[in-house]
Design a protein around this motif. Structure first.
Motif, short mmCIF file in Angstrom:
data_model
loop_
_atom_site.label_atom_id
_atom_site.label_comp_id
_atom_site.label_asym_id
_atom_site.label_seq_id
_atom_site.Cartn_x
_atom_site.Cartn_y
_atom_site.Cartn_z
N SER A 1 8.21 5.71 11.41
CA SER A 1 7.50 5.12 10.28
C SER A 1 8.08 3.76 9.90
CB SER A 1 7.58 6.06 9.07
OG SER A 1 7.08 7.34 9.38
N ILE A 2 9.42 3.65 9.92
CA ILE A 2 10.05 2.38 9.58
C ILE A 2 9.63 1.29 10.56
CG2 ILE A 2 12.27 1.18 9.50
CD1 ILE A 2 13.48 3.78 8.42
N ALA A 3 9.63 1.62 11.85
CA ALA A 3 9.24 0.63 12.87
C ALA A 3 7.81 0.14 12.64
CB ALA A 3 9.38 1.22 14.27
N LEU A 4 6.91 1.06 12.28
CA LEU A 4 5.53 0.66 12.05
C LEU A 4 5.38 -0.14 10.76
CD1 LEU A 4 3.49 3.80 13.19
CD2 LEU A 4 3.47 1.52 14.21
N ILE A 5 6.11 0.24 9.72
CA ILE A 5 6.03 -0.50 8.45
C ILE A 5 6.49 -1.94 8.66
CG2 ILE A 5 7.04 -0.72 6.16
CD1 ILE A 5 7.03 2.37 6.03
N VAL A 6 7.65 -2.11 9.30
CA VAL A 6 8.15 -3.46 9.58
C VAL A 6 7.17 -4.19 10.49
CG1 VAL A 6 10.02 -4.80 10.60
CG2 VAL A 6 10.55 -2.77 9.25
N VAL B 1 -0.69 4.61 4.38
CA VAL B 1 -0.56 5.76 5.27
C VAL B 1 0.87 5.87 5.81
CG1 VAL B 1 -1.35 6.77 7.44
CG2 VAL B 1 -3.00 5.69 5.91
N LEU B 2 1.44 4.75 6.21
CA LEU B 2 2.79 4.75 6.76
C LEU B 2 3.81 5.15 5.71
CD1 LEU B 2 2.64 1.53 8.96
CD2 LEU B 2 2.51 3.91 9.70
N ALA B 3 3.60 4.73 4.47
CA ALA B 3 4.51 5.13 3.39
C ALA B 3 4.45 6.64 3.19
CB ALA B 3 4.14 4.40 2.10
N ALA B 4 3.25 7.22 3.28
CA ALA B 4 3.11 8.67 3.16
C ALA B 4 3.85 9.37 4.31
CB ALA B 4 1.64 9.06 3.17
N LEU B 5 3.73 8.83 5.51
CA LEU B 5 4.46 9.40 6.66
C LEU B 5 5.96 9.35 6.43
CD1 LEU B 5 2.57 8.07 9.81
CD2 LEU B 5 2.69 10.42 9.00
N TYR B 6 6.43 8.24 5.89
CA TYR B 6 7.87 8.07 5.70
C TYR B 6 8.42 9.04 4.66
CZ TYR B 6 12.36 5.99 4.50
OH TYR B 6 13.69 5.81 4.26
N PHE B 7 7.73 9.18 3.53
CA PHE B 7 8.26 9.97 2.42
C PHE B 7 8.02 11.47 2.57
CE2 PHE B 7 7.93 5.76 0.34
CZ PHE B 7 9.24 5.66 -0.09
N VAL B 8 6.93 11.88 3.20
CA VAL B 8 6.63 13.32 3.28
C VAL B 8 6.49 13.80 4.72
CG1 VAL B 8 5.50 13.27 1.04
CG2 VAL B 8 4.12 13.00 3.10
N THR C 1 -7.83 -9.07 6.50
CA THR C 1 -6.48 -8.84 7.03
C THR C 1 -5.60 -8.12 6.02
OG1 THR C 1 -6.61 -10.80 8.45
CG2 THR C 1 -4.41 -9.97 7.91
N LEU C 2 -5.62 -8.58 4.77
CA LEU C 2 -4.76 -8.00 3.75
C LEU C 2 -5.18 -6.57 3.39
CD1 LEU C 2 -4.22 -11.06 1.37
CD2 LEU C 2 -2.69 -10.17 3.15
N ILE C 3 -6.48 -6.32 3.31
CA ILE C 3 -6.96 -4.97 2.98
C ILE C 3 -6.59 -3.99 4.10
CG2 ILE C 3 -9.02 -3.57 2.66
CD1 ILE C 3 -10.25 -5.93 1.16
N THR C 4 -6.78 -4.42 5.35
CA THR C 4 -6.42 -3.56 6.48
C THR C 4 -4.94 -3.24 6.47
OG1 THR C 4 -8.21 -4.53 7.81
CG2 THR C 4 -6.47 -3.36 8.99
N SER C 5 -4.12 -4.26 6.24
CA SER C 5 -2.67 -4.06 6.22
C SER C 5 -2.25 -3.14 5.08
CB SER C 5 -1.95 -5.40 6.10
OG SER C 5 -2.26 -6.23 7.20
N LEU C 6 -2.85 -3.33 3.91
CA LEU C 6 -2.48 -2.53 2.75
C LEU C 6 -2.81 -1.06 2.97
CD1 LEU C 6 -1.47 -2.30 -0.14
CD2 LEU C 6 -3.78 -2.83 -0.93
N THR C 7 -4.01 -0.76 3.47
CA THR C 7 -4.38 0.64 3.69
C THR C 7 -3.51 1.26 4.78
OG1 THR C 7 -6.13 -0.13 5.21
CG2 THR C 7 -6.76 0.35 2.94
N THR C 8 -3.17 0.49 5.81
CA THR C 8 -2.27 1.00 6.85
C THR C 8 -0.88 1.29 6.29
OG1 THR C 8 -3.46 -0.33 8.50
CG2 THR C 8 -1.33 0.55 9.16
N LEU C 9 -0.39 0.40 5.44
CA LEU C 9 0.94 0.60 4.85
C LEU C 9 0.97 1.83 3.93
CD1 LEU C 9 1.94 -3.09 4.04
CD2 LEU C 9 3.02 -1.57 5.71
#
Length: 306
Positions: free
Chosen positions: A260-265, A244-251, A234-242
């Motif tokens: 991106s914010i909705a998915l991160i939350v 990707v979402l952080a990359a979407l948010y910043f670039v 669970t934690l590894i899946t969430s971390l890798t997803t986050l």
């Protein structure tokens, strides 16, 4: 599961806080739901967003101005307000929104091209809002039926409670911080439902298996062992997803910031709910291994579970 009571209190506080914010502040609906004007403009030079906002604000509009792709591309969203439209001296009629916006943007001699001008009616916006709400409720209903068939009714109620918990908190987050809620954010919320459900089903499958393997263990011990076994995944899946979402948010550009914010939350809350909320609901409903045993028909012997 030793921390389940503290987690339950936290969940209740977050849900109540979200509901209170939604009741008092509502959600800042985007043009997709309220209707309005959307203009795509191409400039020859790098567009000055602050200058564009100032021009349109002085003209009587309340615009949202963002870069769209390149720094020379701009997308403008604003409510259509007929009261701000001046009279055309030639026709003695109010200018159209299209003409007035273009005239306002060209007032300082900027070289630009209106690439697209779109008016979204309020009726269409209301239909999109209603259809989006119905789609979300339909998704929850289908999830409930699927989990009930695959596992058991108590698992179904726990899964749906976790999904509602996630959706309410994401909506509450947007309400508290007054972020714009449009169709892309609605899509993100529906994606959160799928993401959270996936984790919940993995945990539920392990709980069902361990109820059959750990015969002498109590329900709390069985659920605790199941969560421990799936925690790393669970934690590894969430971390890798986050990541990707952080990359979407910043670039990824301003257009998908709220998406991106909705998915991160949603991923953060969904990870938490798959560990604590669904399992807590199962314990509150007194789940036991008898709930997972096949129904015995009259005159039929049922082999003991392995």
């Amino acid at each position: 599961m030793g921390q389940r009571k503290k987690a339950a209190v936290l969940s209740v506080l977050l849900v109540i806080g979200s509901i209170v914010s939604l009741a008092m502040n509502g959600i800042q609906a985007g043009l997709d739901f309220t209707g309005g004007v959307q203009v795509e403009v191409g400039y020859e030079q790098t567009a000055d967003l602050e200058k564009i906002r100032s021009q349109l604000s002085d003209a009587g509009f309340s615009p949202v101005v963002q870069h769209y792709g390149a720094e020379t591309e701009v997308i403008i969203r604003m409510q259509e307000n007929a009261q701000v439209l001046p009279i055309d001296p030639l026709t003695e009629k109010p200018k159209t929104v299209n003409d007035y916006v273009e005239e306002t943007l060209r007032a300082d001699g900027d070289a630009l091209e209106i690439k697209q001008f779109q008016v979204i009616g309020s009726v269409i916006g209301e239909e999109l809002r209603d259809d989006g709400g119905i789609g979300m409720l339909a998704a929850l209903a289908i999830v409930m039926i699927y989990v009930a068939i695959r596992f058991q009714l108590k698992f179904s109620l726990g899964a749906v409670a976790a999904l509602i918990h996630d959706v309410v908190i994401v909506l509450g987050f947007f309400s508290v911080f007054k972020l714009e809620f449009d169709l892309t954010v609605l899509a993100a919320v529906l994606a959160v439902i799928g993401y959270s459900l996936n984790d919940t089903i993995v945990v539920s499958d392990r709980i069902r298996e361990n109820f059959r393997l750990l015969r002498k263990a109590s329900p709390v011990d069985v659920i605790n062992e199941s969560l421990t076994q799936t925690l790393g995944r669970t934690l590894i899946t969430s971390l890798t997803t986050l990541l990707v979402l952080a990359a979407l948010y910043f670039v990824g550009g301003e257009m998908i910031h709220n998406f991106s914010i909705a998915l991160i939350v949603g991923v953060l809350v969904g990870t938490y709910s798959s560990i604590y909320v669904a399992a807590n609901i199962l314990l509150a409903m007194h789940i036991d291994r008898e709930d997972l045993m096949p129904t015995q028909k009259e005159g039929e012997l049922v082999d003991d579970l392995p």
